[in-house]
Design a protein around this motif. Sequence first.
Motif, PDB file in Angstrom:
ATOM      1  N   GLY A  76       0.816  -1.205   0.000  1.00  0.00           N
ATOM      2  CA  GLY A  76       0.000   0.000   0.000  1.00  0.00           C
ATOM      3  C   GLY A  76       0.852   1.259   0.000  1.00  0.00           C
ATOM      4  N   ILE A  77       0.208   2.400   0.092  1.00  0.00           N
ATOM      5  CA  ILE A  77       0.894   3.692   0.149  1.00  0.00           C
ATOM      6  C   ILE A  77       1.094   4.042   1.617  1.00  0.00           C
ATOM      7  N   ARG A  78       2.326   4.347   1.988  1.00  0.00           N
ATOM      8  CA  ARG A  78       2.621   4.639   3.395  1.00  0.00           C
ATOM      9  C   ARG A  78       3.174   6.041   3.547  1.00  0.00           C
ATOM     10  N   LEU A  79       2.953   6.614   4.707  1.00  0.00           N
ATOM     11  CA  LEU A  79       3.464   7.945   5.016  1.00  0.00           C
ATOM     12  C   LEU A  79       4.644   7.888   5.978  1.00  0.00           C
ATOM     13  N   THR A  80       5.012   6.699   6.413  1.00  0.00           N
ATOM     14  CA  THR A  80       6.146   6.528   7.328  1.00  0.00           C
ATOM     15  C   THR A  80       7.420   6.257   6.521  1.00  0.00           C
ATOM     16  N   PRO A  81       8.590   6.416   7.135  1.00  0.00           N
ATOM     17  CA  PRO A  81       9.834   6.033   6.449  1.00  0.00           C
ATOM     18  C   PRO A  81       9.807   4.548   6.078  1.00  0.00           C
ATOM     19  N   ARG A  82      10.647   4.177   5.144  1.00  0.00           N
ATOM     20  CA  ARG A  82      10.632   2.827   4.579  1.00  0.00           C
ATOM     21  C   ARG A  82      10.809   1.727   5.629  1.00  0.00           C
ATOM     22  N   HIS A  83      11.549   1.991   6.703  1.00  0.00           N
ATOM     23  CA  HIS A  83      11.923   0.937   7.639  1.00  0.00           C
ATOM     24  C   HIS A  83      10.879   0.641   8.713  1.00  0.00           C
ATOM     25  N   TYR A  84       9.822   1.446   8.834  1.00  0.00           N
ATOM     26  CA  TYR A  84       8.792   1.100   9.807  1.00  0.00           C
ATOM     27  C   TYR A  84       7.399   1.476   9.298  1.00  0.00           C
ATOM     28  N   ALA A  85       6.398   0.837   9.903  1.00  0.00           N
ATOM     29  CA  ALA A  85       5.010   1.074   9.516  1.00  0.00           C
ATOM     30  C   ALA A  85       4.106   0.685  10.678  1.00  0.00           C
ATOM     31  N   TYR A  86       2.935   1.260  10.701  1.00  0.00           N
ATOM     32  CA  TYR A  86       1.922   0.900  11.687  1.00  0.00           C
ATOM     33  C   TYR A  86       0.967  -0.106  11.066  1.00  0.00           C
ATOM     34  N   VAL A  87       0.537  -1.069  11.870  1.00  0.00           N
ATOM     35  CA  VAL A  87      -0.473  -2.029  11.437  1.00  0.00           C
ATOM     36  C   VAL A  87      -1.643  -1.917  12.411  1.00  0.00           C
ATOM     37  N   LYS A  88      -2.779  -1.500  11.899  1.00  0.00           N
ATOM     38  CA  LYS A  88      -3.958  -1.342  12.746  1.00  0.00           C
ATOM     39  C   LYS A  88      -4.611  -2.713  12.921  1.00  0.00           C
ATOM     40  N   ILE A  89      -4.765  -3.134  14.169  1.00  0.00           N
ATOM     41  CA  ILE A  89      -5.376  -4.437  14.424  1.00  0.00           C
ATOM     42  C   ILE A  89      -6.818  -4.315  14.902  1.00  0.00           C
ATOM     43  N   SER A  90      -7.196  -3.106  15.319  1.00  0.00           N
ATOM     44  CA  SER A  90      -8.577  -2.884  15.754  1.00  0.00           C
ATOM     45  C   SER A  90      -8.908  -1.409  15.623  1.00  0.00           C
ATOM     46  N   GLU A  91     -10.174  -1.117  15.821  1.00  0.00           N
ATOM     47  CA  GLU A  91     -10.660   0.258  15.725  1.00  0.00           C
ATOM     48  C   GLU A  91     -11.702   0.468  16.802  1.00  0.00           C
ATOM     49  N   GLY A  92     -11.731   1.658  17.401  1.00  0.00           N
ATOM     50  CA  GLY A  92     -12.753   1.994  18.385  1.00  0.00           C
ATOM     51  C   GLY A  92     -12.434   1.496  19.781  1.00  0.00           C
ATOM     52  N   CYS A  93     -13.426   1.613  20.675  1.00  0.00           N
ATOM     53  CA  CYS A  93     -13.244   1.218  22.075  1.00  0.00           C
ATOM     54  C   CYS A  93     -14.610   0.954  22.701  1.00  0.00           C
ATOM     55  N   ASN A  94     -14.672  -0.057  23.563  1.00  0.00           N
ATOM     56  CA  ASN A  94     -15.929  -0.393  24.246  1.00  0.00           C
ATOM     57  C   ASN A  94     -16.089   0.311  25.592  1.00  0.00           C
ATOM     58  N   HIS A  95     -15.053   0.983  26.060  1.00  0.00           N
ATOM     59  CA  HIS A  95     -15.129   1.678  27.350  1.00  0.00           C
ATOM     60  C   HIS A  95     -15.708   3.072  27.140  1.00  0.00           C
ATOM     61  N   ARG A  96     -16.414   3.562  28.119  1.00  0.00           N
ATOM     62  CA  ARG A  96     -17.029   4.885  28.016  1.00  0.00           C
ATOM     63  C   ARG A  96     -16.475   5.816  29.103  1.00  0.00           C
ATOM     64  N   CYS A  97     -15.170   6.021  29.074  1.00  0.00           N
ATOM     65  CA  CYS A  97     -14.531   6.918  30.040  1.00  0.00           C
ATOM     66  C   CYS A  97     -15.036   8.336  29.793  1.00  0.00           C
ATOM     67  N   THR A  98     -15.331   9.053  30.850  1.00  0.00           N
ATOM     68  CA  THR A  98     -15.908  10.388  30.702  1.00  0.00           C
ATOM     69  C   THR A  98     -14.948  11.388  30.067  1.00  0.00           C
ATOM     70  N   PHE A  99     -13.656  11.141  30.157  1.00  0.00           N
ATOM     71  CA  PHE A  99     -12.670  12.070  29.611  1.00  0.00           C
ATOM     72  C   PHE A  99     -12.297  11.765  28.161  1.00  0.00           C
ATOM     73  N   CYS A 100     -12.839  10.672  27.587  1.00  0.00           N
ATOM     74  CA  CYS A 100     -12.366  10.207  26.279  1.00  0.00           C
ATOM     75  C   CYS A 100     -13.468  10.308  25.219  1.00  0.00           C
ATOM     76  N   ILE A 101     -13.097  10.806  24.055  1.00  0.00           N
ATOM     77  CA  ILE A 101     -14.042  11.000  22.960  1.00  0.00           C
ATOM     78  C   ILE A 101     -13.962   9.889  21.907  1.00  0.00           C
ATOM     79  N   ILE A 102     -12.984   8.979  22.041  1.00  0.00           N
ATOM     80  CA  ILE A 102     -12.760   7.964  21.013  1.00  0.00           C
ATOM     81  C   ILE A 102     -14.006   7.137  20.698  1.00  0.00           C
ATOM     82  N   PRO A 103     -14.738   6.597  21.683  1.00  0.00           N
ATOM     83  CA  PRO A 103     -15.916   5.800  21.313  1.00  0.00           C
ATOM     84  C   PRO A 103     -16.953   6.581  20.509  1.00  0.00           C
ATOM     85  N   SER A 104     -17.130   7.864  20.810  1.00  0.00           N
ATOM     86  CA  SER A 104     -18.122   8.635  20.062  1.00  0.00           C
ATOM     87  C   SER A 104     -17.624   8.985  18.660  1.00  0.00           C
ATOM     88  N   MET A 105     -16.318   9.012  18.467  1.00  0.00           N
ATOM     89  CA  MET A 105     -15.775   9.324  17.143  1.00  0.00           C
ATOM     90  C   MET A 105     -15.513   8.082  16.305  1.00  0.00           C
TER      91      MET A 105
END
Length: 196
Positions: free
Chosen positions: A133-162
Amino acid sequence: MPSLKHPVPKIGFISLGCPKALVDSEQILTQLRAEGYDISPTYADADLVVINTCGFIDSAVEESLDAIGEALAENGKVIVTGCLGARSDVVKQAHPQVLAVTGPHALPEVMAAIHAHLPQPHDPYTSLIPPQGIRLTPRHYAYVKISEGCNHRCTFCIIPSMRGDLVSRPVNQIMQEAENLLAAGVSGKAGPSKPA
């Protein structure tokens, strides 16, 4: 002079059932061709077989199970999709050696199963996107997303709503992505991880 081109993987395809199933089959076949797979008219010439099944009435279930059995006997590598696939227990009980079972209108799941058992061909002369694929990181490293979102509803965190509830990617997709990245020169060392 030896050919630089690898043999193109071939998929055998059987479509059973109603016009809705036929549309699903057309979508799968279109995606297969778009990704560079060839469609084989015979079991013997195919690298694996996809059967889009019907499960509406008893005779259709029997026809689908017979088609799966015939493909297994002739080829040995079979992925089942379609309405009977929604009853995977019936398929697995009759034919435990199938590679994967998905339900109807499951194009991403069917393609993931195909990629797991017969990786997508890559032709550097015709493919506009490299396997990693097309990457934005340098050639020697990359991120691999294994999941998305969160099941916790911490009052300080916006991730589940986004990003929604936690959804994990299928392990075969993660492994294929990691293999493509390694082949492209990414280091095999794991770095620190951060929560979603």
